[in-house]
Design an enzyme around this catalytic site. Structure first.
Site, PDB file in Angstrom:
ATOM      1  N   HIS A 239      41.118   7.961 -32.597  1.00  0.00           N
ATOM      2  CA  HIS A 239      40.225   7.096 -31.824  1.00  0.00           C
ATOM      3  C   HIS A 239      39.483   7.965 -30.816  1.00  0.00           C
ATOM      4  O   HIS A 239      40.081   8.816 -30.146  1.00  0.00           O
ATOM      5  CB  HIS A 239      41.053   6.025 -31.109  1.00  0.00           C
ATOM      6  CG  HIS A 239      40.294   5.297 -30.053  1.00  0.00           C
ATOM      7  ND1 HIS A 239      39.048   4.741 -30.272  1.00  0.00           N
ATOM      8  CD2 HIS A 239      40.597   5.034 -28.743  1.00  0.00           C
ATOM      9  CE1 HIS A 239      38.626   4.180 -29.156  1.00  0.00           C
ATOM     10  NE2 HIS A 239      39.538   4.342 -28.216  1.00  0.00           N
TER      11      HIS A 239
ATOM     12  N   CYS B 179      41.170  -1.036 -29.554  1.00  0.00           N
ATOM     13  CA  CYS B 179      40.776   0.250 -30.141  1.00  0.00           C
ATOM     14  C   CYS B 179      41.670   0.691 -31.300  1.00  0.00           C
ATOM     15  O   CYS B 179      41.356   1.654 -31.991  1.00  0.00           O
ATOM     16  CB  CYS B 179      40.753   1.323 -29.060  1.00  0.00           C
ATOM     17  SG  CYS B 179      39.658   0.939 -27.676  1.00  0.00           S
TER      18      CYS B 179
ATOM     19  N   ASN C 158      32.947   5.812 -26.574  1.00  0.00           N
ATOM     20  CA  ASN C 158      34.108   5.099 -27.103  1.00  0.00           C
ATOM     21  C   ASN C 158      33.612   3.777 -27.676  1.00  0.00           C
ATOM     22  O   ASN C 158      33.205   2.887 -26.943  1.00  0.00           O
ATOM     23  CB  ASN C 158      35.114   4.871 -25.966  1.00  0.00           C
ATOM     24  CG  ASN C 158      36.344   4.096 -26.404  1.00  0.00           C
ATOM     25  OD1 ASN C 158      36.351   3.425 -27.426  1.00  0.00           O
ATOM     26  ND2 ASN C 158      37.400   4.154 -25.605  1.00  0.00           N
TER      27      ASN C 158
END
Length: 333
Positions: free
Chosen positions: A258, A122, A289
């Site tokens: 993020h 990520c 996500n």
């Protein structure tokens, strides 16, 4: 006269354009809850997530990345032939050869461009920006495409209550090019290996070679451990990034972290003391996500919605498996 290595004159790098691609299939919490013991209200309260996108078979990592890259190039006023290098950040690409970046470059028509994959989960897109900035400012490349593209639905177990509701698919891209003034500050990055296995693929695909009945090596996550780490670490890394850039929280106009969990985002905003005037990306609500694609997707949303003006200072921060982290201040295109 002694021979000298030829080098490019000193220059800087900046973002020239961003683009995004979201699969057409939108998956709500109710559909996710068909396979796990949960409900939509719990998921939203726990994560802030209401929907996410799932890719169909034709929407591969390279294809989605190319579609996002096309939009980023259009925003920058450039063509595929102008691309010097393609970097693809992904943790969900299941092919080793050819690399996702090479396949993305081919799909895009960026013939001759250097192309390589970057694996930092990520934090991948943020790491990619740091690499691209160095390539451009050092004269190694003129225009670098940094692409985050993910098919998290391929590596997440739909029956795992700890991960099934979190992740989505999609792609985002940014063009990094030369600038007479600094446009991408030095990244504050690293890896906290004390939490190396907090987010992991505990089984190897190699096991399937010897026993086809072995369980698919899905992504696993120690959610509480990651949450506790992120609550403290994200704000600290962001503060360091502001200091490195020579700016304060009052100077930035947008914060694009993020998109892991809205509670982590809100905790970072509070810990940093960001002014109410700062636009904070919270696209996790609609996208879930999307790992390495979440930051460019969120940044594109803010820019497309007129919530970030060209030339504004934007603080970005990525964090994920490793546990890897990366934050930097950029100038909005």
């Amino acid at each position: 006269m002694d021979s000298e290595i030829r080098s490019s004159p000193s220059r800087f790098a900046r973002l020239l354009g961003v683009g995004a691609y979201r699969p057409g299939r939108v998956v709500g919490n109710e559909e996710i809850c068909r396979f796990i013991d949960s409900d939509s209200a719990w998921i939203e309260a726990r994560s802030g997530i209401v929907t996410r996108h799932f890719a169909d078979p034709a929407e591969t990592v390279p294809v989605m990345g190319a579609r996002a890259a096309e939009k980023a190039l259009s925003a920058a006023g450039l063509a595929p032939a102008d691309v010097s290098c393609v970097i693809v950040a992904s943790m969900s690409y299941l092919h080793q050869a050819p690399p996702a970046a090479a396949a993305c470059a081919a799909e895009l028509g960026a013939r001759g461009a250097a192309a390589f994959d970057l694996g930092a989960a990520c934090a991948g897109f943020s790491h990619g920006l740091a690499v691209a900035s160095s390539l451009v400012s050092g004269g190694q490349a003129d225009h670098v495409l940094v692409v985050g593209a993910e098919r998290m639905s391929d590596i997440v177990d739909p029956r795992d209550r700890s991960t099934a509701f979190i992740f989505g698919d999609g792609a985002g891209a940014a063009v990094v090019g030369p600038s007479p003034e600094p446009g991408i500050a030095r990244a504050v990055w690293g890896t906290d290996t004390e939490h190396l296995r907090a987010i992991e693929q505990s089984r190897s695909f190699a096991e399937l070679r010897h026993d086809p009945l072995v369980r698919w090596p899905f992504l696993e996550m120690a959610g509480p451990e990651v949450f506790r780490w992120a609550i403290g670490a994200v704000a600290e890394v962001c503060r360091e990034a502001l200091e490195v850039a020579g700016v304060t929280a009052a100077d930035i106009e947008a914060f694009v972290p993020h998109q892991a969990n809205v509670r982590i985002i809100d905790a970072a905003v509070k810990a940093m003391g960001l002014p109410a005037s700062v636009e904070v990306a919270r696209t996790v609500r609609d996208d879930g996500n999307v790992s390495g694609a979440s930051i460019p997707l969120a940044l594109d949303t803010l820019i497309a919605g007129g919530r970030v003006r060209p030339g504004a200072l934007v603080l970005t921060a990525g964090f994920g498996s490793g546990l890897s982290y990366s934050a930097q201040v950029v100038v909005a295109p």
